[in-house]
Structure formats: C-alpha cells, structure tokens
Design an enzyme around this catalytic site. Structure first.
Site, mmCIF file in Angstrom:
data_model
loop_
_atom_site.group_PDB
_atom_site.id
_atom_site.type_symbol
_atom_site.label_atom_id
_atom_site.label_comp_id
_atom_site.label_asym_id
_atom_site.label_seq_id
_atom_site.Cartn_x
_atom_site.Cartn_y
_atom_site.Cartn_z
ATOM 1 N N GLU A 105 5.541 6.656 -9.622
ATOM 2 C CA GLU A 105 4.222 6.208 -9.150
ATOM 3 C C GLU A 105 3.631 7.107 -8.072
ATOM 4 O O GLU A 105 2.472 7.522 -8.160
ATOM 5 C CB GLU A 105 4.316 4.781 -8.605
ATOM 6 C CG GLU A 105 4.658 3.753 -9.658
ATOM 7 C CD GLU A 105 4.620 2.332 -9.113
ATOM 8 O OE1 GLU A 105 3.665 1.983 -8.415
ATOM 9 O OE2 GLU A 105 5.562 1.576 -9.380
ATOM 10 N N ASP A 141 -4.438 -3.682 -18.571
ATOM 11 C CA ASP A 141 -3.518 -2.568 -18.864
ATOM 12 C C ASP A 141 -3.805 -1.910 -20.218
ATOM 13 O O ASP A 141 -2.940 -1.236 -20.781
ATOM 14 C CB ASP A 141 -2.053 -3.014 -18.800
ATOM 15 C CG ASP A 141 -1.658 -3.503 -17.416
ATOM 16 O OD1 ASP A 141 -2.179 -2.974 -16.423
ATOM 17 O OD2 ASP A 141 -0.824 -4.425 -17.329
ATOM 18 N N GLY A 152 0.772 -1.234 0.000
ATOM 19 C CA GLY A 152 0.000 0.000 0.000
ATOM 20 C C GLY A 152 0.807 1.288 0.000
ATOM 21 O O GLY A 152 0.335 2.304 0.504
ATOM 22 N N HIS A 189 0.418 1.432 -13.315
ATOM 23 C CA HIS A 189 1.234 0.313 -13.790
ATOM 24 C C HIS A 189 2.699 0.756 -13.851
ATOM 25 O O HIS A 189 2.993 1.833 -14.370
ATOM 26 C CB HIS A 189 0.751 -0.139 -15.177
ATOM 27 C CG HIS A 189 1.521 -1.317 -15.676
ATOM 28 N ND1 HIS A 189 1.283 -2.600 -15.222
ATOM 29 C CD2 HIS A 189 2.556 -1.398 -16.540
ATOM 30 C CE1 HIS A 189 2.132 -3.422 -15.798
ATOM 31 N NE2 HIS A 189 2.916 -2.721 -16.603
HETATM 32 C C1 GRF Z 1 3.106 -0.933 -7.626
HETATM 33 O O1 GRF Z 1 4.317 -1.150 -8.266
HETATM 34 C C2 GRF Z 1 2.029 -0.667 -8.645
HETATM 35 O O2 GRF Z 1 2.489 -0.010 -9.766
HETATM 36 C C3 GRF Z 1 1.595 -2.047 -9.012
HETATM 37 O O3 GRF Z 1 1.664 -2.790 -7.812
HETATM 38 C C4 GRF Z 1 2.600 -2.176 -6.924
HETATM 39 C C5 GRF Z 1 1.867 -1.890 -5.629
HETATM 40 O O4 GRF Z 1 2.664 -1.438 -4.601
HETATM 41 N N1 GRF Z 1 0.320 -2.028 -9.680
HETATM 42 P P1 GRF Z 1 2.007 -0.825 -3.288
HETATM 43 O O5 GRF Z 1 1.081 -1.888 -2.688
HETATM 44 O O6 GRF Z 1 1.267 0.420 -3.644
HETATM 45 O O7 GRF Z 1 3.163 -0.554 -2.366
#
Ligand code: GRF
Length: 203
Positions: free
Chosen positions: A182, A152, A13, A111
């Site tokens: 991200e 995706d 998360g 993603h």
């Molecule tokens: C991230 O790399 C996201 O891009 C992918 O899953 C991962 C989740 O990480 N879809 P987190 O649970 O937000 O730390």
C-alpha cells in the site's frame, strides 16, 4: 501547474503519511497534496496533515443529515479549493454515483487485496485480511483503482502481490500488506494520475 490533490481519510492515516513523505521526497513531482478531508473529527490522520502543514477539513455525515447533503458539502469544499484529483486513503464512507460521476478517472482508492478477490461491500479494514486467511490464499496484496459507483469496482491502475506467511494473523498480514504494497503503490499511483491530469491541462 501541479495537480491539486485532496486526500480523504477516516482513521490512522498511514497511507496519507506515505503520500506526504513521498511528496516531501520529491516522488510526486506532478502533484501537491493541497487538502485533507476527514469524516471523523478524531482521526489521527488530521494530526498528520497538521504536522505536514496541509490544510484539513472535517465533514461529519451525521451533521449533514443525509448522504446527498454530505456529498454536496464535500463537492463544495473540493471546488472551493480548486482540487483536481481525489485520493481515498482509508475513507470509510461510500460515495454514490451522484458524486463519483462528477470525478471520472479523478478518484483513486487503495484496497488491501488483489481485486477481484476479497473486495466489495463488507470488505474493509481487518475483514479483508480475515477473509484472505480463512480462504487460505498464499498470496494477497493491494490494489489501487479508479472509483466509480460500484464499490471496489472501478478500473484497476496498479497492483502488488504480498506473500501470506504461516502463522499470520489478520493484524500481521495487514501490516505486511501496508508496508510491502500500500505505502509503495499509492504514491506511485498518485504521481501517475497527477501527471496525466497536468499533461491534459497543457493540451
Ligand atoms: C488501509 O488498509 C487501506 O487499504 C484501507 O483502509 C486502511 C487505511 O489505513 N482502504 P490508514 O488510515 O491509511 O492507516
């Protein structure tokens, strides 16, 4: 009225945390994170929701018995909470067209690559970064896109490039993509879509 956002999670998360921090900092003025839903009762993301005082629900796919029952349960919870928009933040379950068609341009996913590279079925978690390193790309990144029935494959909303450095492992690359792309992109995308929804409600 603010756009009510549900964040769907399965694991650590960190992207949920980025959203919670952005909301607390006033960077998502058009939306509020109203609900967190996890398919995994052990997800650390649930702790993060609790610490932020955000209600959370767990829906176990196994207990639901079928994909259709799982999606019906999810839909029911979202409706009950008057959710306007859904963000998939490390949510490890595929959602079928039966669910996604009820939320056109209302579901976002993050993603960890520059789509259309290293995406689609089988490209999740560290596999994405392993594939990027195996191919020898010098630049990768992250993409926020709308979710439809194609994994995706929905329209792209935001992308950000991140350098691949000599000596990178899948883990170091994953971390850099999270930090530099991200955690920045997802709150920006949340605000963009939350604002559009709030404005369309006013029309
Ligand atoms: C991230 O790399 C996201 O891009 C992918 O899953 C991962 C989740 O990480 N879809 P987190 O649970 O937000 O730390």
């Amino acid at each position: 009225m603010k756009t009510r956002i549900a964040v769907l999670v399965s694991g650590g998360g960190t992207n949920l945390q980025a959203l919670l921090d952005a909301e607390a900092a006033g960077s998502i003025p058009s939306g509020e994170i109203a609900l967190v839903v996890s398919n995994n009762p052990g997800a650390y993301a649930l702790e993060r929701a609790k610490n932020a005082g955000v209600p959370a629900a767990v829906i176990s796919k196994k207990e639901c018995g079928s994909q259709a029952a799982f999606e019906a349960r999810l839909q029911g919870i979202l409706e009950l909470d008057a959710i306007d928009m859904v963000i998939l933040a490390g949510f490890m379950c595929i959602l079928t067209e039966n669910f996604t068609k009820k939320w056109p341009n209302r579901i976002l996913n993050i993603h960890p690559s520059l789509i259309p590279a290293f995406c689609g079925e089988g490209f999740y978690g560290l596999h994405v970064h392993e594939a990027a390193l195996a191919r020898g790309v010098k630049v990768t990144g992250a993409t926020v896109h709308f979710v439809n029935e194609i994994p995706d494959g929905g329209p792209i909303l935001l992308q950000k490039a991140v350098e691949v450095l000599p000596g990178d492992t899948p883990e170091t690359l994953q971390r850099r993509v999270m930090e530099q792309a991200e955690w920045i992109l997802l709150p920006q995308a949340a605000q963009l879509v939350a604002k559009q929804i709030a404005e369309s409600r006013r029309l």
